[in-house]
Write an enzyme that holds these catalytic residues in place. Structure first.
Site, mmCIF file in Angstrom:
data_model
loop_
_atom_site.group_PDB
_atom_site.id
_atom_site.type_symbol
_atom_site.label_atom_id
_atom_site.label_comp_id
_atom_site.label_asym_id
_atom_site.label_seq_id
_atom_site.Cartn_x
_atom_site.Cartn_y
_atom_site.Cartn_z
ATOM 1 C CG ASP A 174 -6.186 -3.063 3.168
ATOM 2 O OD1 ASP A 174 -5.110 -2.827 3.745
ATOM 3 O OD2 ASP A 174 -6.805 -2.214 2.499
ATOM 4 N N GLY A 175 -4.865 -4.644 6.175
ATOM 5 C CA GLY A 175 -4.745 -3.997 7.476
ATOM 6 C C GLY A 175 -3.991 -4.835 8.494
ATOM 7 N N GLY A 176 -2.870 -4.304 8.989
ATOM 8 C CA GLY A 176 -2.120 -4.978 10.051
ATOM 9 C C GLY A 176 -1.404 -6.243 9.603
ATOM 10 C CG HIS A 215 -3.935 -1.594 -1.586
ATOM 11 N ND1 HIS A 215 -5.050 -2.336 -1.934
ATOM 12 C CD2 HIS A 215 -4.317 -0.838 -0.521
ATOM 13 C CE1 HIS A 215 -6.049 -2.044 -1.121
ATOM 14 N NE2 HIS A 215 -5.634 -1.121 -0.255
ATOM 15 C CG HIS A 238 -9.275 0.147 -0.310
ATOM 16 N ND1 HIS A 238 -8.672 -0.120 0.903
ATOM 17 C CD2 HIS A 238 -10.613 0.173 -0.054
ATOM 18 C CE1 HIS A 238 -9.597 -0.255 1.832
ATOM 19 N NE2 HIS A 238 -10.788 -0.071 1.285
ATOM 20 N N GLY A 249 1.167 -2.291 4.250
ATOM 21 C CA GLY A 249 1.719 -0.947 4.124
ATOM 22 C C GLY A 249 2.914 -0.735 5.022
ATOM 23 C CB SER A 250 3.158 0.351 8.578
ATOM 24 O OG SER A 250 2.273 -0.636 9.037
ATOM 25 C CG ASP A 271 -5.120 2.236 1.059
ATOM 26 O OD1 ASP A 271 -6.096 1.479 0.895
ATOM 27 O OD2 ASP A 271 -4.024 1.854 1.524
ATOM 28 C CG MET A 288 -11.266 3.230 2.441
ATOM 29 S SD MET A 288 -9.714 3.131 3.358
ATOM 30 C CE MET A 288 -8.553 3.238 1.990
ATOM 31 C CB SER A 317 -0.899 0.014 1.238
ATOM 32 O OG SER A 317 -1.441 1.308 1.407
ATOM 33 C CG MET A 376 -11.625 -2.996 5.057
ATOM 34 S SD MET A 376 -10.053 -2.669 4.236
ATOM 35 C CE MET A 376 -9.174 -1.721 5.477
ATOM 36 C CG MET A 426 -8.286 7.060 3.041
ATOM 37 S SD MET A 426 -7.265 7.058 4.513
ATOM 38 C CE MET A 426 -6.569 5.406 4.418
ATOM 39 C CG PHE A 460 -5.725 6.411 10.488
ATOM 40 C CD1 PHE A 460 -5.046 7.613 10.328
ATOM 41 C CD2 PHE A 460 -7.072 6.438 10.844
ATOM 42 C CE1 PHE A 460 -5.696 8.822 10.521
ATOM 43 C CE2 PHE A 460 -7.738 7.648 11.034
ATOM 44 C CZ PHE A 460 -7.038 8.844 10.881
ATOM 45 N N GLY A 461 -3.034 3.613 8.167
ATOM 46 C CA GLY A 461 -2.067 2.527 8.160
ATOM 47 C C GLY A 461 -1.519 2.339 9.569
ATOM 48 N N GLY A 462 -0.818 1.235 9.778
ATOM 49 C CA GLY A 462 -0.113 1.023 11.035
ATOM 50 C C GLY A 462 -0.960 0.588 12.216
HETATM 51 C C1 DX5 Z 1 -6.335 1.264 5.752
HETATM 52 C C2 DX5 Z 1 -5.843 0.980 4.357
HETATM 53 C C3 DX5 Z 1 -4.748 -0.012 4.267
HETATM 54 C C4 DX5 Z 1 -3.490 0.414 4.966
HETATM 55 C C5 DX5 Z 1 -2.717 -0.818 5.348
HETATM 56 O O1 DX5 Z 1 -7.484 2.038 5.681
HETATM 57 O O2 DX5 Z 1 -6.914 0.477 3.560
HETATM 58 O O3 DX5 Z 1 -4.477 -0.372 2.927
HETATM 59 O O4 DX5 Z 1 -2.681 1.242 4.196
HETATM 60 O O5 DX5 Z 1 -1.638 -0.406 6.109
HETATM 61 P P1 DX5 Z 1 -0.971 -1.349 7.203
HETATM 62 O O6 DX5 Z 1 -0.420 -2.538 6.482
HETATM 63 O O7 DX5 Z 1 0.061 -0.472 7.803
HETATM 64 O O8 DX5 Z 1 -2.068 -1.745 8.176
HETATM 65 ZN ZN ZN Z 2 -6.509 -0.401 1.534
#
Ligand code: DX5
Ligand code: ZN
Length: 217
Positions: free
Chosen positions: A175-177, A33, A66, A197-198, A35, A68, A8, A137, A37, A143-145
């Site tokens: 997607d996420g964590g 990916h 993606h 992502g992170s 994102d 949002m 991401s 999700m 928002m 948010f990432g991380g």
């Molecule tokens: C969150 C995003 C994810 C995010 C994932 O709303 O849709 O794609 O960037 O980031 P990590 O891997 O850090 O959770």
């Molecule tokens: Zn995403």
């Protein structure tokens, strides 16, 4: 099926995005990916159409978008024109789900549907035959991380069963964590595409961690 890894760019250096796109290309990851928002559907604002256009001009990689955002249907044409190869939107948005899927398909790209952690997975079932991507999700979008919500994995298993039982072509994305530990859990639950992502961007050697996510020991 081989596991796809989709970094991401939300966690990229946005002032030097070209450098991080190159890092993704060289890491052997499968897709990018992206994102989006809008500050209304989620409590954060990221980037949108002009940035996607610039990214698509500097890479041939598959661009997994993606959305949002509150009204995805309104912006499908703009995101396709900017280079999206697949668009995934939220079932909880205000756009009509069927009309949005049809609009995406009419532009000749793959359609994806996604749900927040608290939304029942059955909401997605009626649409699976038309989808390329069913995204679960594993964090609250925005948010990432954030930390991985393991309870969401029962939805991955339910989707996997429903897709396989009917012979649909849809992939199941998480997607996420995602990190080396949670990747194992998601793959065991039935995921075939992991967004990260992170964890990926923090790694000094992205290639190594991409490979590690695909083949968890
Ligand atoms: C969150 C995003 C994810 C995010 C994932 O709303 O849709 O794609 O960037 O980031 P990590 O891997 O850090 O959770
Ligand atoms: Zn995403």
């Amino acid at each position: 099926m081989a596991i796809k890894i989709s970094p991401s760019v939300l966690s990229a250096d946005l002032a030097d995005l070209k450098k991080d796109i190159k890092r993704i290309e060289e890491s052997g990851a499968d897709r990018i990916h992206f994102d989006v928002m809008d500050g209304i559907f989620v409590d954060n604002i990221s980037f949108g159409i002009p940035v996607l256009k610039s990214v698509s001009e500097c890479t041939d990689m598959f661009l997994d978008v993606h959305l949002m955002i509150i009204d995805p249907l309104k912006y499908i044409d703009a995101f396709v024109d900017a280079g999206a190869d697949m668009i995934t939107f939220h079932a909880e948005s205000e756009s009509d789900i069927s009309a949005t899927i049809e609009k995406i398909l009419s532009r000749g790209i793959g359609a994806g549907l996604t749900i927040r952690p608290k939304t029942p997975v059955e909401v997605m079932f009626p649409y699976l035959s038309k989808l390329s991507n069913a995204l679960v999700m594993s964090v609250e979008p925005g948010f990432g991380g954030q930390g991985f919500i393991a309870e969401t994995m029962s939805k991955v298993t339910a989707l996997r069963k429903e897709i396989d039982r009917n012979g649909y072509k849809c992939q199941v994305q998480v997607d996420g964590g995602i990190n080396a530990e949670t990747a194992k859990i998601a793959i065991a639950a039935g995921a075939d595409d992991l967004v990260s992502g992170s964890y990926l961007f923090k790694a000094p050697d992205m290639e190594k961690v991409v490979e590690g996510l695909r083949l968890p020991d």
